[in-house]
Design a protein around this motif. Structure first.
Motif, short mmCIF file in Angstrom:
data_model
loop_
_atom_site.label_atom_id
_atom_site.label_comp_id
_atom_site.label_asym_id
_atom_site.label_seq_id
_atom_site.Cartn_x
_atom_site.Cartn_y
_atom_site.Cartn_z
N SER A 1 0.83 -1.21 0.00
CA SER A 1 0.00 0.00 0.00
C SER A 1 0.86 1.25 0.00
N VAL A 2 1.90 1.26 0.82
CA VAL A 2 2.80 2.41 0.88
C VAL A 2 3.46 2.65 -0.48
N GLU B 1 -5.17 14.83 0.03
CA GLU B 1 -6.15 14.00 0.74
C GLU B 1 -6.77 12.96 -0.19
N ARG B 2 -6.94 13.33 -1.46
CA ARG B 2 -7.52 12.39 -2.42
C ARG B 2 -6.52 11.31 -2.85
N MET B 3 -5.28 11.45 -2.45
CA MET B 3 -4.23 10.49 -2.82
C MET B 3 -4.00 9.44 -1.72
N GLU C 1 -4.67 6.81 4.72
CA GLU C 1 -4.23 5.42 4.84
C GLU C 1 -2.71 5.36 5.01
N TYR C 2 -2.02 6.19 4.26
CA TYR C 2 -0.56 6.26 4.31
C TYR C 2 -0.07 6.60 5.72
N VAL C 3 -0.71 7.59 6.33
CA VAL C 3 -0.35 8.00 7.69
C VAL C 3 -0.70 6.90 8.69
N ASP D 1 0.55 2.75 12.78
CA ASP D 1 0.52 1.36 13.28
C ASP D 1 1.95 0.82 13.43
N ALA D 2 2.79 1.10 12.44
CA ALA D 2 4.17 0.63 12.50
C ALA D 2 4.91 1.29 13.66
N TYR D 3 4.66 2.57 13.85
CA TYR D 3 5.29 3.29 14.97
C TYR D 3 4.86 2.69 16.31
#
Length: 542
Positions: A484-485, A521-523, A527-529, A534-536
């Motif tokens: 996804s990233v 925001e449309r990109m 989800e990216y953040v 979650d990883a952090y």
């Protein structure tokens, strides 16, 4: 002789057992470690590895090692590796494709299964965090944490001293599949090459202290433009210069409270900095500098060579480079008069914020499941994380690049005439040249230090070390998260980079800021953040 006889009898017994258990394998040759693939060294093998002292193994062994080659010399001919093999009793078959081909070759051997015993100095660009997780879970790369605890006291001590190391190299399944480069050099915290002031211009204008706020910097840049600090009598000064903002961006983002041009954490909360109000203030400030001719109008169109040419003409007031004399063409002695940029504060960021390099570079040493001697391999690499081993791999053995003086100090020897520089010569002595060798990077004990070296260290201690903090920790993503990233990041980064140049140059007015944010925001930036949040959180709880 008695020991060899016992080993032969053990091998014969093992062979008989295997034949009885598996009639399909009657034609195979059986050696130690062939009976069953395991992620841990066998008890029999562990007994032949000396946990202290040298050699590491009493009976010579040969391992295969794959690493990116710099083209300076064949690894088998490097005195450092030759002497270390004699010292350890471990020989190597070196597989060193050129750096430019290394990633392709590494992917091919992983796909074929014919992978070397050790993957060395690949670096996170070639052995990516996703590959560590993927090939670790497949069993191609073996877990290293138990081997570290038993056979790597030097690396274990570094982890004990800095818990962030272990958190940064532990994957989502709780295992360590690769060792990193650990950088403790005096400049290791630099987030990028610094900015430097033209000291002669400061002297000409009577400036005794460098700016510490964005307003103070603006005032100085105006003086650089209007008061003829280079004494030519012409309007030829360039107060501030860069190439695509790639070098100075880090320092100016920090002035407005940002640690990264992308994902960063702010007290445990992840944000995408290029859509924050802080970023808008950064663009506003840089646009003002550009509009008033304080930022070189060719910033987004020139090459680094063109930047350096302007520096050698004494036309630059504030400029980026690793060291100032790389741009100005001055001697090191003359460069002592060029002070390093001090981190700035601004109305939106009244406290100093400065990103710092964590000093950890992953993907530098992995052991594969083909390796029959993982314990000996771990002991072999652990030497590089000691001060003695670091010095040995950094400058090679005595008699080539250096010799020991009467007081124990290192005296550098004259470089053979066929080599353009000492660095070119060093690259033929040791593999620790231009690639991320798994080792402790620091000053070499006893090596002479110039006045310029001491100047750099003092500037760093005053202007970087007190403020530097990691923008975002080294985390691992799941396969789904990484996919996804990758999908989101390509377009997102391209758009932000394009719009930065347009906003700073005024091609796109900042009145369009809301449209810019809406596009981001449309990109799928939310989800990216969230993926990085979650990883952090996983990293923080590790």
């Amino acid at each position: 002789m008695k020991k060899r006889l016992m080993l032969m009898l053990s091998a014969i017994l093992l062979f008989s057992i295997l034949v009885a258990c598996n009639s399909n394998d009657t034609g195979s040759e059986v050696n130690e470690g062939d009976s069953e693939q395991s992620n841990e060294p066998s008890s029999e093998e562990a007994g032949v590895v000396n946990k202290e002292g040298y050699p590491i193994v009493d009976e010579e062994i040969t391992l295969s090692l794959m690493a990116p080659g710099t083209g300076m010399a064949e690894w088998k001919d490097m005195p450092t590796l030759q002497q270390y093999s004699e010292m350890t009793n471990i020989q190597f078959d070196y597989i060193t494709p050129p750096i430019s081909d290394f990633q392709t070759r590494l992917n091919l051997v992983f796909a074929s299964g014919d992978v070397a015993d050790i993957i060395f100095a690949a670096g996170t660009g070639n052995l990516t965090p996703g590959m560590e997780v993927d090939y670790g879970q497949q069993g191609v790369l073996i877990p290293l944490e138990d081997l570290i605890a038993e056979y790597a006291p030097n690396f274990q001590a570094l982890m004990d001293e800095n818990p962030e190391i272990q958190r940064s190299i532990t994957t989502i399944d709780g295992h360590i599949y690769s060792l990193p480069v650990i950088n403790q050099h005096p400049t290791s915290a630099w987030p990028a090459g610094p900015l430097w002031y033209n000291g002669a211009w400061l002297d000409a204008l009577g400036v005794e202290e460098v700016p510490k706020t964005t307003d103070e910097l603006y005032d100085l840049l105006v003086r650089f433009k209007t008061e003829d600090p280079n004494g030519t009598g012409e309007d030829d000064t360039i107060p501030l210069i860069d190439v695509q903002m790639n070098s100075s961006r880090t320092w100016f983002l920090a002035a407005f409270g940002m640690k990264a041009w992308g994902i960063e954490d702010v007290d445990g909360t992840v944000r995408y900095a290029p859509m924050s109000e802080n970023y808008k203030e950064y663009l506003t400030y840089m646009n003002k500098l550009y509009a008033e001719g304080l930022l070189d109008p060719e910033t987004f169109s020139q090459s680094d060579e063109q930047k350096k040419a302007k520096g050698q003409e004494n036309r630059l007031g504030l400029f980026p480079d690793w060291f100032s004399f790389f741009t100005t063409g001055q001697t090191e002695e003359e460069a002592l008069n060029n002070p390093m940029f001090h981190p700035l504060t601004s109305p939106i960021s009244p406290e100093i914020v400065l990103p710092g390099n964590p000093g950890i570079s992953r993907g530098s040493f992995s052991i594969t499941s083909n390796n029959e001697h993982p314990d000996a391999s771990m002991r072999w690499v652990d030497y590089l994380y000691s001060k003695e081993g670091r010095d040995f791999f950094d400058q090679g053995p005595e008699g080539y690049l250096w010799e020991e003086g009467e007081g124990g100090e290192r005296i550098f020897l004259e470089v053979p005439s066929e080599y353009p520089s000492s660095e070119d010569y060093r690259g033929t002595l040791t593999p620790a040249y231009g690639i991320p060798v798994p080792m402790l990077v620091d000053l070499v004990d006893g090596a002479p230090r110039s006045e310029f070296d001491l100047f750099i260290e003092a500037e760093t201690q005053a202007k970087v070390d007190p403020y530097a903090e990691t923008p975002f920790p080294l985390v691992y993503l799941t396969d789904e998260e990484q996919d996804s990233v990758n999908t989101i990041e390509v377009d997102l980064r391209s758009y932000v980079e394009q719009m930065e140049a347009r906003f700073i140059t005024g091609v796109e007015p900042l009145s369009k800021w809301d449209d810019y944010v809406s596009t981001i925001e449309r990109m799928n930036v939310e989800e990216y953040v969230q993926i990085h949040q979650d990883a952090y959180d996983r990293w923080a709880s590790n």
